[in-house]
Design an enzyme around this catalytic site. Structure first.
Site, PDB file in Angstrom:
ATOM      1  CG  ASP A  91      -1.073   6.179  -7.079  1.00  0.00           C
ATOM      2  OD1 ASP A  91      -1.529   6.020  -5.943  1.00  0.00           O
ATOM      3  OD2 ASP A  91      -0.112   5.545  -7.531  1.00  0.00           O
ATOM      4  N   GLY A 122      -2.900   4.353  -1.700  1.00  0.00           N
ATOM      5  CA  GLY A 122      -2.986   3.202  -0.817  1.00  0.00           C
ATOM      6  C   GLY A 122      -2.140   3.356   0.422  1.00  0.00           C
TER       7      GLY A 122
END
Length: 1068
Positions: free
Chosen positions: A431, A678
């Site tokens: 991430d 994201g």
């Protein structure tokens, strides 16, 4: 609200608060006009002034249309549709009231119907599960079978020793795993403990688990959203959804927006707030549309629970499902479902068990199946000799020691197996927000219309205005430099606006900096403070007084404050460029130049803010004047016009200082690092270049950077047909990350997934080794992970990999040592069948307890010493070991047979020389396998000589096994020259191993010479002249080992060295 299509700049041109985005054009008022309505027949918004705006391509509408019922309610409400329904539709479908909520009786009834608002799946600390984990491997089961057989033939000493080994393994492993589990919190911590709910028109504070669908919940700053809510009213609301979506900044929410399509990404459903997110600004009320497992967090938890299941298994029914469950349980029990090393060792244990049975059959066959008690004992003795009883205990202790070492390096190992597994990783899928980056915003660039360009780099603390270097153009800025005053004067207006149009506070306490406020405003306040123009300084030194404040509103994407000072009154404005550009006095050329610069900064992954200013009349901000002008809204529209452009600021979430070196170290070790985030694709790409995931020297291929929607649109076959998997995946959803891991598995890669959010949890569970962040990570992520980084430092992953590789190397070393001993014993005992007494009964060359002593006492501590060997200097310059081969490489297999045959042959020679040599005496005697008698002197002395030979050869093997190819006398040529002194330094380097060898040498003498112990327990006799045989065997064995290593070096028979691919090449 501004027209976003005016600029071809991605959302980075917006303030970091991600606002509502659509192609809708409205008035510049910060709130929708009161007359706005929505026509569903024609895709048109009619503003209060009567002007119609065509919104045929818009994906959302704004205004009272979100309140008015416009849809067919017969289809029923599902949480997935809630963002497409108006508030009245939701109220009608849930039979609730948007102002008064549910009645107490109705809430109680629904609580009985729907159950408590809890996310299932967090099992907490299950001692039974932890205990079962310790015995779920084939080697332990083989030891249990051996123990049962030992007790069955009334060999209580042997059975007791094996039982002690099993107990030691279980106790050490259990307490290690239990301590690790205590550091990981369960899913329940995610739930808000209490919340404010409106029932029957009264505000109550209840436990969040008491919420039901249809409840009306009030939210304020700092609240954790207790369930999935459809917003009814919202005032300047933004929520932090980083744990759900990976978005690095708060997302603005708007109750009045009505989205048209159901398949809108989670992060763009701006009329919804979701469970476990946090309110960072504003206040709101919302209707509960989903609780417990129906929430988005609940769905992720369910995906997490099922991520290990194969789709075919999940769909099976009846007898087939029962068979699948039984098969899977057996695989888990036998240790065939785990990391590559777990599986390899479990298969190896099953192979040894089959070999033990085969050897016992051979013994029985040689005796023509006349299985007397002595033949049975001999057969079990041979079977025991082939099993490395101490392997599982040594492996457990070595990994536990490695775990403690990792804890000092800020890595909590939840499962012992994960430590050795992480050493074999080929890919890291990480991430971005909070993992590769700091999770905080920093002002990186300032650009003025006159061409002045300010850059800030190397900042390690986003709150510290002294951290990093500031460059104005090509010159380094310093408050003490001769040009400092000139630079500050040039930047004064822009910095003044950044500081005053700002509600953040930066404080210095005990030499350390802290900050309170929105991430964007903190970044701007720190920027101004770098030049000595922070808000406190301006307020104190220049006498600025606040006259008015028009707060940031996502509908207009700007904020304005009015301050009075001795120099006059000024309005200071900051906001998104597309929101301010129509309000500024600029020529067409200036507009084009500003837009081009904004696009350039956005391409670098920066979020662009515009700063503007204009003089105003201080007298116009009295209460009477504001009322005369038509109220605050009208006054704002008057203030925010004819603004003077001051400059652009580029803000971003900077990488951690240690991330780039860690990524480089991974690439040097043959490990490909992927980013799955994201965040926006431009932001992700810029960070990827900055930390080295992408290389500017290597042209970027089409598939190196992909948006998740494009990746998700591909079938598995199309993904498998790609030459390389993406290095950067932007706008990821939980399923995208899971598909990425599955794609790696199909390519036979062994992958690590790192993450901190709820959205990372399914992929953490699906990956081979999941690593969660401990400081800012969600509890779901920690629950799913195999490791937890207590400092959220990506560089700690490199430490974990290095420790895993060291452990893998050391496991090979002590495996070699243990298996050489087993092969030697089997070699000796099988040929020893020919050593028979006058009655034709085979005489043991080694007694059963001598075998256990060699395997459990002598070898165990030597193997443990090898298990804590230091890492080789080039351990992170080698590619990952071949997972298809595992720990049992060709070199290990060949070496163990060469050394084992040499050791077994020398032990056989030692026994034969004493039993049948010129000084042998009267023969082997009768009944010498069970008790001592005067006629057993020769057999007992021969057995004692063999035991001493085996012991001393094991001691030598411990030092020789420190390196598979280098000579004991020249093991560290990079440190010191070869020879005897080099050997002395080598053996002294590992103090534990040196102590184990010394102890093994010393303890051999009492075992051989203490009368009761030698004859009754070990069934051997004290030796005298036989020590000469032992010494000769040691010299010959050392010569054989050194000669074999020299042959390997000369002909390159060791493990092949694979060249690590260049950065950006050779990745999976």
């Amino acid at each position: 609200m501004g027209t976003e299509n005016d600029l071809d700049v991605e959302a980075q041109t917006e303030p970091p608060i991600c606002g509502y985005k659509s192609s809708v054009t409205s008035t510049p008022s910060p709130t929708p006009a009161s007359g706005t309505v929505t026509s569903t027949a024609a895709n048109t918004i009619v503003a209060a002034d009567g002007n119609a705006t065509d919104t045929t391509d818009a994906d959302a509408t704004i205004g009272h249309g979100s309140i008015i019922s416009t849809l067919d309610t017969a289809r029923g409400l599902t949480p997935e549709r809630a963002h497409t329904l108006s508030v009245l539709d939701v109220c009608a479908l849930l039979d609730t009231d948007a102002e008064n909520g549910l009645s107490a009786s109705e809430a109680a009834r629904r609580l009985q119907l729907h159950g408590p608002n809890k996310v299932a799946g967090a099992k907490g600390l299950s001692m039974w599960t932890i205990l079962l984990r310790q015995v779920s491997n084939s080697l332990t089961l083989v030891l249990v079978i051996t123990m049962v057989l030992s007790f069955a033939i009334k060999d209580h000493i042997e059975g007791g020793v094996i039982a002690a080994v099993i107990l030691l393994n279980i106790v050490v492993g259990f307490f290690q795993d239990y301590r690790a589990e205590q550091t990981i919190q369960a899913l329940y911590a995610l739930s808000a403990p209490t919340c404010k709910v409106i029932r029957a028109g009264q505000i109550e504070t209840i436990k969040a688990e008491g919420l039901v669908p249809g409840d009306l919940v009030k939210l304020g700053v700092g609240d954790i959203v207790p369930a999935d809510l459809r917003l009814v009213h919202s005032i300047n609301l933004s929520t932090d959804e980083a744990l759900l979506t990976g978005e690095s900044v708060p997302v603005s929410k708007h109750a009045e927006v009505l989205l048209k399509t159901q398949d809108v990404p989670l992060g763009d459903r701006i009329n919804m707030v979701y469970s476990a997110s946090t309110v960072s600004r504003g206040r709101a009320t919302g209707i509960v549309v989903a609780t417990a497992m129906a929430t988005e967090v609940g769905k992720i938890a369910e995906l997490l629970r099922r991520s290990r299941e194969k789709p075919a298994d999940a769909n099976a029914t009846g007898i087939r499902r029962l068979w699948i469950r039984t098969r899977n349980s057996v695989r888990v029990l036998l240790g065939l479902d785990g990391t590559p090393m777990q599986v390899s060792l479990s298969k190896f244990a099953l192979l040894l068990f089959a070999l033990a049975i085969l050897l016992a059959v051979i013994v029985f066959s040689v005796s023509l199946w006349k299985v007397t008690s002595e033949v049975l004992i001999y057969g079990i003795c041979v079977a025991v000799a082939v099993i490395p009883e101490s392997l599982i205990a040594v492996l457990t202790i070595a990994t536990a020691i490695g775990t403690r070492a990792m804890a000092k390096g800020n890595v909590v190992i939840r499962k012992l197996a994960a430590l050795e597994a992480v050493g074999g990783v080929t890919n890291i899928c990480s991430d971005k927000t909070g993992t590769l980056t700091q999770g905080r915003m920093v002002a990186k660039r300032v650009w003025l219309l006159d061409g002045t360009d300010v850059s800030i780099c190397d900042s390690t603390n986003p709150f510290d205005p002294t951290s990093g270097n500031v460059c104005v153009g090509d010159q380094v800025f310093s408050p003490d430099s001769p040009d400092a005053e000139k630079h500050t004067a040039r930047l004064r207006d822009a910095l003044e606006t950044a500081a005053l149009c700002n509600n953040a506070l930066v404080n210095k306490t005990d030499g350390s900096y802290s900050a309170v406020g929105e991430p964007t405003e903190i970044a701007l306040q720190v920027l101004a403070t770098r030049f000595g123009m922070g808000k406190p300084e301006l307020m104190q030194s220049r006498g600025h007084q606040l006259l008015a404040e028009f707060p940031f509103d996502s509908s207009c994407k700007r904020m304005t404050v009015v301050f009075n000072s001795p120099d006059g009154a000024f309005a200071y404005t900051k906001g998104a460029l597309e929101a301010l550009l129509p309000l500024m006095t600029l020529s067409d050329d200036q507009r084009a130049l500003i837009v081009a610069q904004a696009e350039s900064m956005a391409a670098d992954g920066l979020r662009v803010l515009c700063l503007a200013k204009k003089p105003v009349d201080a007298a116009g901000f009295t209460v009477e004047k504001i009322q005369a002008d038509g109220g605050p809204d009208q006054q704002r529209s008057l203030v925010e016009r004819n603004l003077a452009f001051l400059g652009l600021t580029g803000i971003y979430d900077p990488p951690r200082p240690e991330t780039a070196p860690a990524v480089k170290k991974c690439q040097e070790a043959g490990i490909t690092v992927h980013m799955a985030t994201g965040d926006h694709v431009k932001t992700a790409t810029a960070i990827a270049y900055e930390i080295g995931i992408l290389n500017r020297a290597v042209p970027c291929r089409d598939t190196d950077v992909m948006v998740a929607s494009a990746f998700d649109a591909l079938s598995d076959a199309e993904i498998d047909a790609m030459e390389h998997l993406p290095l950067v995946l932007a706008r990821c959803s939980p399923t995208t990350k899971v598909r990425m891991v599955e794609a790696m598995h199909r390519r036979k890669a062994f992958c690590v997934m790192t993450g901190d959010g709820v959205n990372d949890s399914p992929a953490l569970k699906k990956s081979d080794v999941g690593i969660a962040m401990g400081l800012n990570g969600s509890d779901v992520a920690k629950e799913a992970a195999d490791m937890v980084l207590t400092d959220d430092n990506f560089a700690s992953i490199v430490t974990a990999i290095e420790e895993g590789r060291r452990l893998f190397d050391n496991i090979q070393k002590f495996l070699l040592h243990l298996l050489v001993s087993n092969i030697a014993q089997v070699f000796l005992l099988l040929i020893g069948l020919a050593f028979k007494d006058p009655n034709g009964v085979s005489v043991f060359p080694l007694s059963p307890l001598e075998i256990l002593w060699a395997n459990l006492v002598t070898s165990s501590f030597l193997a443990l010493g090898l298990g804590i060997e230091s890492a080789q200097p080039d351990i992170m310059q080698r590619p990952p070991h071949d997972l298809s081969v595992g720990v049992f490489t060709r070199e290990l297999i060949v070496d163990k047979f060469v050394y084992g045959a040499a050791m077994g042959g020398l032990c056989l020679a030692a026994f034969s020389t004493v039993a049948y040599g010129p000084l042998s005496g009267s023969g082997l005697g009768l009944g010498c396998n069970e008790d001592y008698s005067p006629g057993c002197g020769v057999a007992f002395r021969a057995r004692g000589t063999t035991f001493a030979t085996l012991t001393f050869l094991l001691l030598v093997t411990a030092w020789e096994a420190k390196h598979f190819t280098r000579s004991l006398f020249n093991m560290h040529p990079e440190k010191y020259p070869g020879g005897v002194r080099s050997a002395c330094r080598t053996v002294w380097q590992n103090r534990f191993l040196f102590g184990a060898v010394t102890a093994g040498f010393v303890i051999a003498f009492p075992v051989i010479y203490i009368p009761f112990i030698n004859r009754i327990v070990f069934k051997h006799e004290a030796i005298t002249w036989e020590w000469g045989i032992v010494a000769a065997a040691v010299v010959i064995y050392t010569a054989i080992v050194e000669t074999w290593k020299a042959i390997k070096r000369r002909f390159g028979l060791g493990a092949p060295i694979r060249k690590v691919s260049a950065v950006g090449e050779g990745q999976v």
